[in-house]
Structure formats: C-alpha cells, structure tokens
Design an enzyme around this catalytic site. Structure first.
Site, PDB file in Angstrom:
ATOM      1  N   TYR A  76       7.536   1.583  -7.484  1.00  0.00           N
ATOM      2  CA  TYR A  76       6.872   0.420  -7.534  1.00  0.00           C
ATOM      3  C   TYR A  76       6.560   0.002  -8.961  1.00  0.00           C
ATOM      4  O   TYR A  76       6.714  -1.036  -9.621  1.00  0.00           O
ATOM      5  CB  TYR A  76       5.722   0.332  -6.807  1.00  0.00           C
ATOM      6  N   GLU A 128       0.739  -1.167  -0.138  1.00  0.00           N
ATOM      7  CA  GLU A 128       0.040  -0.081   0.087  1.00  0.00           C
ATOM      8  C   GLU A 128       0.842   1.326   0.006  1.00  0.00           C
ATOM      9  O   GLU A 128       1.937   1.127   0.968  1.00  0.00           O
ATOM     10  CB  GLU A 128      -0.897   0.054   1.289  1.00  0.00           C
TER      11      GLU A 128
HETATM   12  C1  LIG Z   1       5.092   0.203   0.905  1.00  0.00           C
HETATM   13  C2  LIG Z   1       5.768   1.714   1.348  1.00  0.00           C
HETATM   14  O1  LIG Z   1       6.713   1.490   2.343  1.00  0.00           O
HETATM   15  S1  LIG Z   1       5.064   2.849   0.704  1.00  0.00           S
HETATM   16  C3  LIG Z   1       6.274   4.169   1.311  1.00  0.00           C
HETATM   17  C4  LIG Z   1       7.418   4.336   0.728  1.00  0.00           C
HETATM   18  N1  LIG Z   1       8.488   5.020   1.533  1.00  0.00           N
HETATM   19  C5  LIG Z   1       8.446   6.635   1.586  1.00  0.00           C
HETATM   20  O2  LIG Z   1       7.527   7.295   0.999  1.00  0.00           O
HETATM   21  C6  LIG Z   1       9.591   7.305   2.535  1.00  0.00           C
HETATM   22  C7  LIG Z   1      10.116   8.498   1.975  1.00  0.00           C
HETATM   23  N2  LIG Z   1      10.788   8.285   0.637  1.00  0.00           N
HETATM   24  C8  LIG Z   1      11.770   7.449   0.410  1.00  0.00           C
HETATM   25  O3  LIG Z   1      12.365   6.786   1.435  1.00  0.00           O
HETATM   26  C9  LIG Z   1      12.389   7.544  -0.918  1.00  0.00           C
HETATM   27  O4  LIG Z   1      12.057   8.453  -1.650  1.00  0.00           O
HETATM   28  C10 LIG Z   1      11.826   6.377  -1.821  1.00  0.00           C
HETATM   29  C11 LIG Z   1      11.991   4.901  -0.772  1.00  0.00           C
HETATM   30  C12 LIG Z   1      10.381   6.365  -2.220  1.00  0.00           C
HETATM   31  C13 LIG Z   1      12.846   5.967  -3.125  1.00  0.00           C
HETATM   32  O5  LIG Z   1      14.157   5.819  -2.699  1.00  0.00           O
HETATM   33  P1  LIG Z   1      15.286   5.982  -3.478  1.00  0.00           P
HETATM   34  O6  LIG Z   1      16.591   5.303  -2.745  1.00  0.00           O
HETATM   35  O7  LIG Z   1      15.607   7.622  -3.426  1.00  0.00           O
HETATM   36  O8  LIG Z   1      14.982   5.459  -4.958  1.00  0.00           O
HETATM   37  P2  LIG Z   1      16.145   5.107  -6.321  1.00  0.00           P
HETATM   38  O9  LIG Z   1      17.240   5.992  -6.047  1.00  0.00           O
HETATM   39  O10 LIG Z   1      16.457   3.839  -5.819  1.00  0.00           O
HETATM   40  O11 LIG Z   1      14.960   5.382  -7.457  1.00  0.00           O
HETATM   41  C14 LIG Z   1      14.383   4.119  -7.978  1.00  0.00           C
HETATM   42  C15 LIG Z   1      13.233   4.734  -8.722  1.00  0.00           C
HETATM   43  O12 LIG Z   1      12.185   5.198  -7.838  1.00  0.00           O
HETATM   44  C16 LIG Z   1      11.502   6.359  -8.596  1.00  0.00           C
HETATM   45  N3  LIG Z   1      11.929   7.543  -7.756  1.00  0.00           N
HETATM   46  C17 LIG Z   1      12.596   7.618  -6.700  1.00  0.00           C
HETATM   47  N4  LIG Z   1      12.533   9.016  -6.276  1.00  0.00           N
HETATM   48  C18 LIG Z   1      11.730   9.590  -7.125  1.00  0.00           C
HETATM   49  C19 LIG Z   1      11.573  10.912  -7.195  1.00  0.00           C
HETATM   50  N5  LIG Z   1      12.000  11.937  -6.188  1.00  0.00           N
HETATM   51  N6  LIG Z   1      10.692  11.229  -8.087  1.00  0.00           N
HETATM   52  C20 LIG Z   1      10.405  10.494  -9.049  1.00  0.00           C
HETATM   53  N7  LIG Z   1      10.566   9.052  -9.111  1.00  0.00           N
HETATM   54  C21 LIG Z   1      11.367   8.720  -8.230  1.00  0.00           C
HETATM   55  C22 LIG Z   1      12.120   6.239  -9.890  1.00  0.00           C
HETATM   56  O13 LIG Z   1      11.271   5.612 -10.612  1.00  0.00           O
HETATM   57  C23 LIG Z   1      13.547   5.605  -9.731  1.00  0.00           C
HETATM   58  O14 LIG Z   1      14.158   4.984 -10.847  1.00  0.00           O
HETATM   59  P3  LIG Z   1      15.213   6.042 -12.042  1.00  0.00           P
HETATM   60  O15 LIG Z   1      16.339   6.584 -10.976  1.00  0.00           O
HETATM   61  O16 LIG Z   1      15.330   5.111 -12.919  1.00  0.00           O
HETATM   62  O17 LIG Z   1      14.398   7.034 -12.289  1.00  0.00           O
END
Ligand SMILES: CC(=O)SCCNC(=O)CCNC(=O)[C@H](O)C(C)(C)COP(=O)(O)OP(=O)(O)OC[C@H]1O[C@@H](n2cnc3c(N)ncnc32)[C@H](O)[C@@H]1OP(=O)(O)O
Length: 149
Positions: free
Chosen positions: A117, A105
């Site tokens: 995702y 979710e």
């Molecule tokens: C089931 C759940 O837990 S839902 C809650 C998810 N967690 C959160 O919202 C906590 C706060 N956010 C975070 O910790 C981070 O922003 C995360 C976990 C969402 C992403 O972590 P990161 O290590 O920065 O992601 P990563 O660098 O591996 O990026 C992987 C892909 O995610 C997507 N992505 C990550 N950050 C972004 C962004 N700011 N904007 C758009 N797409 C993004 C892209 O598809 C990216 O692929 P790409 O680099 O080829 O474009």
C-alpha cells in the site's frame, strides 16, 4: 505466468472463497462473495489464470467519492510476481479519476501488505487497538487522497 484482470463473476466464487480460507482467519464465504455480485457499490476484480483459475483478487466498495478496499489476496504460489501491484494500481487509477480518497485497514504486523500500500501512495492515518482477533492485533488505517478542490 499469464493472467488477466477481469470483473468477478459466478465462476470465480469457489476459487476466491478457497483463497480467502488460505489467507484469512475470518474468510469470506461463497454466499458473502455472491452478494457482492448484486451490490452496486462493489467492484471486485480477479486475476484470472489462462485456465480460468483465481490467482488473486481484490474488492472495492465506493460510496459517493469514497472508496474502501475490503480485501486483497494472492495465491501463495503466485506471490511476488506483481499481481497485487496490478490489482491495487487499477483501483488507484480509478481513484485518481473519480474519488476523493481510498481507505483500507491492515494488520499492524502485515509487512508485505503495508509495503504494497505504501508503494501505491497510501499512508497511515490512524490505528484501531486490538481490532483483529486470531491473533489479536491492531489495525492500521491507511488512506490515499486526491485533491478535488
Ligand atoms: C485491505 C487488506 O486486504 S489487508 C490484507 C492483505 N492481504 C493479505 O495479507 C493476504 C495474504 N498476502 C497476500 O495475499 C500477498 O502477500 C499480498 C496481497 C500482500 C501481496 O501480493 P503479491 O502479488 O505477492 O504482491 P506483488 O508481487 O504485486 O508486490 C507488490 C509490492 O508489495 C510489496 N510486497 C509484496 N510482498 C512482499 C513481501 N513478502 N515483503 C515485502 N514487501 C512485499 C512490495 O512493495 C512489492 O513491490 P516490489 O515488488 O516493487 O518490491
């Protein structure tokens, strides 16, 4: 930035709880995380820096052939460097080998997480209206399936 993906252990609990407080309005506590160390259905992975610090983490629960991804979080200082990609890729490869599907979710407004995702083959299968509070928001249910027929 060097890191390795390792199973969560006791040394990570404070760091993960701090990351939870940074990222979520209802953060998991050290005690909640510690319970997962003894939960046979749980697989929690940590992206650990060279000094042992927690750069990111993700939690999976598996019951029979179903996997549920609880939380994914990356330290703001280490985002956009592929850490969440590596964490989710590990779960997806496990799912491809062992599971029928993975679900999770996510807040409807959490565009970075939804993009993450979708990149890994998850798609929306439903919504839970006003599921979250602080602030109130729908949950999007996402799944990734494997045909075991
Ligand atoms: C089931 C759940 O837990 S839902 C809650 C998810 N967690 C959160 O919202 C906590 C706060 N956010 C975070 O910790 C981070 O922003 C995360 C976990 C969402 C992403 O972590 P990161 O290590 O920065 O992601 P990563 O660098 O591996 O990026 C992987 C892909 O995610 C997507 N992505 C990550 N950050 C972004 C962004 N700011 N904007 C758009 N797409 C993004 C892209 O598809 C990216 O692929 P790409 O680099 O080829 O474009």
């Amino acid at each position: 930035m060097n890191y390795q993906l390792v199973p969560m252990d006791r040394s990570h609990l404070e760091g993960i709880a701090e990351l939870e407080r940074t990222c979520f309005s209802h953060p998991w506590s050290v005690d909640m995380l510690a319970e997962e160390l003894y939960n046979e259905t749980a697989s929690f992975l940590v992206a650990e820096g060279e000094d042992g610090s927690v750069l990111g983490y993700a939690g999976l629960h598996v019951v029979l052939d179903e996997g549920y991804i609880d939380n994914v979080a990356v330290d703001p200082a280490y985002r956009r460097q592929g850490i969440a990609d590596a964490l989710i890729d590990t779960f997806v490869r496990f799912g491809a080998a062992k599971l029928a599907f993975l679900t999770l979710e996510v807040r409807a407004g959490n565009a970075p997480a939804i993009a993450l995702y979708e990149k890994h083959g998850f798609y929306e299968v439903g919504r839970r209206k006003d599921y979250y509070d602080d602030p109130k928001e729908d949950a999007i249910l996402m799944t990734r399936e494997w045909d075991r027929a």
